[in-house]
Design an enzyme around this catalytic site. Structure first.
Site, short mmCIF file in Angstrom:
data_model
loop_
_atom_site.label_atom_id
_atom_site.label_comp_id
_atom_site.label_asym_id
_atom_site.label_seq_id
_atom_site.Cartn_x
_atom_site.Cartn_y
_atom_site.Cartn_z
N ILE A 144 -11.47 49.32 17.32
CA ILE A 144 -12.83 48.94 17.01
C ILE A 144 -13.63 50.21 16.74
O ILE A 144 -13.66 51.11 17.57
CB ILE A 144 -13.47 48.12 18.15
CG1 ILE A 144 -12.61 46.89 18.48
CG2 ILE A 144 -14.89 47.72 17.77
CD1 ILE A 144 -12.37 45.94 17.34
N LYS A 145 -14.25 50.27 15.56
CA LYS A 145 -15.02 51.46 15.20
C LYS A 145 -16.43 51.37 15.76
O LYS A 145 -17.13 50.37 15.56
CB LYS A 145 -15.08 51.61 13.67
CG LYS A 145 -13.77 52.04 13.05
CD LYS A 145 -13.86 52.15 11.55
CE LYS A 145 -14.42 53.48 11.11
NZ LYS A 145 -14.28 53.66 9.63
N ILE A 146 -16.81 52.42 16.48
CA ILE A 146 -18.14 52.53 17.07
C ILE A 146 -18.74 53.86 16.63
O ILE A 146 -18.11 54.91 16.82
CB ILE A 146 -18.07 52.45 18.60
CG1 ILE A 146 -17.54 51.08 19.05
CG2 ILE A 146 -19.44 52.73 19.23
CD1 ILE A 146 -17.35 50.96 20.56
#
Length: 368
Positions: A144-146
């Site tokens: 998951i890109k944050i």
């Protein structure tokens, strides 16, 4: 005549750097091109972002049937988008399952999906959406890109402590990069303190390159430092790798490594050259080194396959890199301010296409 080895594949085979593709759409998976790149180029992962999905959905009719079907539901336009995106990410993750499960399980084979760009400065909402997307995709080899914004740091720590793989995006400066390593390590420590295992968690820290030079090069012209044009991003990346080696060889880190923790690898992003006068393979060639990732668009990978130069370069020219940064500082160029400006611009660059995408989805729903 001996067939020349694939230059892209040599990067991982010879120098242990993983090449990921910064692109996804249904056509590349349906046509078998992504599978052939895994087999022939040694491709080891995929990254996506809102702009990539916006382009994919706008450029083809591949998504129209899903939009029509889901458009009859009570889903918001954003929720509808993520239903579509999750399906693509699941398919890509399944294609990389063999890479994920190869001799060093979990070393690679990851596919990244980003939280909504509107959440870049929203800690709690980022945490909630990271959990939701992780559960929806339901694959161990998803990240998951944050965004690595100030509000993103506690979100990264919390999400890592929950056992979710994270690709930290939008990094442009050394101070923020080091803060991201702290968030990762603290998240692992929190998880251990809760009595949970940490040996299955993976993370990368995406350090953006070409956008740095795009902003700094005109400043160098003003300062009479034309000889340093095109050198800032590479110099910063080499210094970031020095930080990586220091942080992930510390006594504090070793305690986590003893429990099976994997270092948070640096990932070189924004690797397509924006300067027509520079080599189109410039950023890939300059930063080849072990235990790192390079994500590149199709054109850059194609160019490297054709004429890229494969050498161990990441740990060379370190003194020159330090001198470059010192000259910039002495000339009054504040690289932390540059990083802050690029972060703000980066958030906007993802928000604009995402808003356009949602408007397109709304238009397609309303036209039926």
């Amino acid at each position: 005549m001996i067939e020349q080895a694939n230059r892209v594949k040599q990067i991982h085979e010879n120098f242990k750097q993983s090449i990921w593709l910064d692109f996804i759409d249904r056509e590349i998976m349906r046509s078998g091109k992504l599978t052939s790149m895994i087999e022939e180029d040694g491709l080891r992962g995929v990254t996506s972002n809102p702009a990539i999905f916006a382009a994919a959905i706008a450029a083809s009719a591949d998504y129209d049937a899903d939009i029509a079907r889901l458009g009859k539901s009570a889903l918001s336009d954003e929720e509808l988008f993520f239903e579509i995106a999750v399906a693509d990410i699941q398919q890509a993750a399944d294609l990389f399952d063999g890479v994920y499960n190869d001799e060093v399980k979990g070393a690679d084979g990851y596919v990244s999906l980003e939280v909504a760009p509107s959440l870049a400065l929203e800690t709690e909402k980022t945490i909630a959406q990271a959990h939701l997307l992780w559960e929806k995709v339901g694959r161990k080899n998803v990240m998951i890109k944050i965004p690595g914004t100030e509000p993103g740091l506690p979100a990264i720590r919390e999400v890592i402590s929950a056992g979710i793989n994270v690709n930290v995006t939008l990094l442009f400066g050394l101070k923020r990069y080091e803060a991201v390593t702290e968030a990762y390590i603290s998240g692992l420590e929190d998880r251990l303190a809760n009595g949970e295992t940490i040996n299955g968690i993976a993370s990368v820290a995406s350090f953006f390159l070409s956008r740095i030079d795009l902003l700094v090069d005109p400043l160098l012209d003003e300062k009479g430092l034309q000889d340093l044009k095109g050198e800032t991003a590479i110099a910063l990346a080499k210094q970031a790798y020095a930080v990586y080696k220091r942080v992930f060889s510390s006594e504090r880190w070793q305690k986590l490594a003893d429990q099976g923790a994997k270092p948070q690898r640096l990932l070189w992003a924004s690797t397509s050259s924006k300067d027509p006068a520079a080599r189109d393979t410039k950023y890939v060639e300059a930063l080849i080194g072990p235990d790192t990732v390079d994500t590149a668009p199709l054109d850059t990978i194609d160019a490297f396959r054709d004429h890229g130069i494969v050498n161990a370069t990441l740990e060379t020219g370190l003194e020159e890199a330090g001198n470059t940064i010192r000259k910039l500082t002495n000339a009054g160029i504040d690289l932390e301010k540059v990083a802050q400006q690029l972060e703000a611009e980066g958030i906007e660059k993802f928000n604009k296409p995402f808003d356009k995408l949602l408007n397109a989805i709304a238009g397609k729903r309303n036209s039926r």
